[in-house]
Design an enzyme around this catalytic site. Structure first.
Site, short mmCIF file in Angstrom:
data_model
loop_
_atom_site.label_atom_id
_atom_site.label_comp_id
_atom_site.label_asym_id
_atom_site.label_seq_id
_atom_site.Cartn_x
_atom_site.Cartn_y
_atom_site.Cartn_z
N CYS A 70 45.01 74.35 -12.30
CA CYS A 70 44.78 76.25 -12.63
C CYS A 70 47.01 76.23 -12.88
CB CYS A 70 44.63 77.54 -12.05
SG CYS A 70 44.47 78.87 -12.07
N CYS A 177 46.20 75.75 -20.56
CA CYS A 177 44.52 76.05 -20.27
C CYS A 177 44.12 75.10 -19.33
CB CYS A 177 44.03 77.42 -20.39
SG CYS A 177 42.84 77.99 -19.16
#
Length: 270
Positions: A70, A177
């Site tokens: 992440c 992302c």
């Protein structure tokens, strides 16, 4: 070999699948946080607390490495995680691939969440690795949420909106992302231009998987037999769970649940 990966949601699937391709024999622990997601819009203290709780649950499974799959968690919590777990447990972060994207010297776009776009962290990466290159930061509101829900219409609308804000001369796009890597081909199609070469998408999953093996002193072995059963362990906010249904909308999720190939004959029987 056991590798743990963590994220707020299913963005970890891309890195998990990349590890699976390099080492099919590795057991995987997928630790997400449905009770606390999304992490991005929350304050730093909240995010750090949630990340640490997910990491502790993953570490309790005794992995050989912990992958922070992440970007947001890497930005805010990687130093804290490394201080807590290393050197006994290597912690690998995820950084947008701005450096390789800018290496050609041509215009680059960075697609990222609104929380990351324009952040000091991302601006520092651009200044460090893309000096002299025109870089356009493109916020993608709603895209990671749409990917998390596997909502085709919402994914299409969010991609189209981001594509409209991407300069037409850009042929290199950084997916900033981890959720976006699950829809990479849809992004490439949306950015296609008649008469132009396809856009090159710069992702992180393969590099993160390779770095994970390096950190634990392992080599890629794509032909290794997969463990059966028990090769996949899923934690939802610390609770044992099943892979969410939305994960099966993506090739990466289906790969992780694919049955191991049957043993080949008895050639070595005596």
């Amino acid at each position: 070999m056991r590798i743990a990966l963590m994220d707020a949601g299913i963005g970890l699937l891309a890195a998990a699948a990349a590890v699976r391709r390099l080492r099919p024999d590795a057991e995987l622990v997928l630790a997400s946080d449905p009770d606390g997601m999304p992490w991005g819009p929350r304050g730093t203290d909240y995010l750090t607390d949630r990340v640490m709780a997910v990491a502790e649950a993953a570490a309790a499974q005794r992995p050989d490495a912990l992958v922070v799959a992440c970007n947001t968690a890497t930005v805010h919590a990687l130093p804290i995680l490394r201080a807590r777990f290393e050197p006994l447990l290597p912690v690998i972060g995820t950084v947008p691939a701005i450096k390789p994207a800018a290496a050609g010297g041509r215009p680059v776009a960075v697609w990222a969440t609104p929380a990351t776009t324009g952040s000091p962290y991302q601006r520092t990466l651009i200044e460090t690795y893309a000096a002299g290159v025109r870089v356009t930061e493109v916020a993608c509101p709603g895209l990671s949420d749409a990917v998390e829900r596997a909502d085709p219409a919402a994914i299409r609308d969010a991609i189209d909106a981001a594509a409209e804000h991407t300069p037409t001369d850009v042929r290199a796009v950084v997916l900033g992302c981890t959720h976006y890597e699950l829809i990479a081909e849809r992004v490439r199609t949306a950015l296609g231009r008649p008469g132009r070469a396809p856009v090159v998408l710069h992702t992180t999953a393969a590099a993160v998987a390779a770095q994970t093996l390096r950190r634990i002193g392992a080599r890629p072995y794509p032909k290794a037999p997969r463990p059966s059963p028990g090769g996949l362990h899923v934690l939802h906010s610390g609770r044992h769970a099943a892979l969410p249904a939305a994960a099966l909308a993506y090739a990466e999720g289906r790969l992780l649940l694919a049955a191991p190939e049957p043993a080949q004959g008895c050639a070595h029987a005596r």
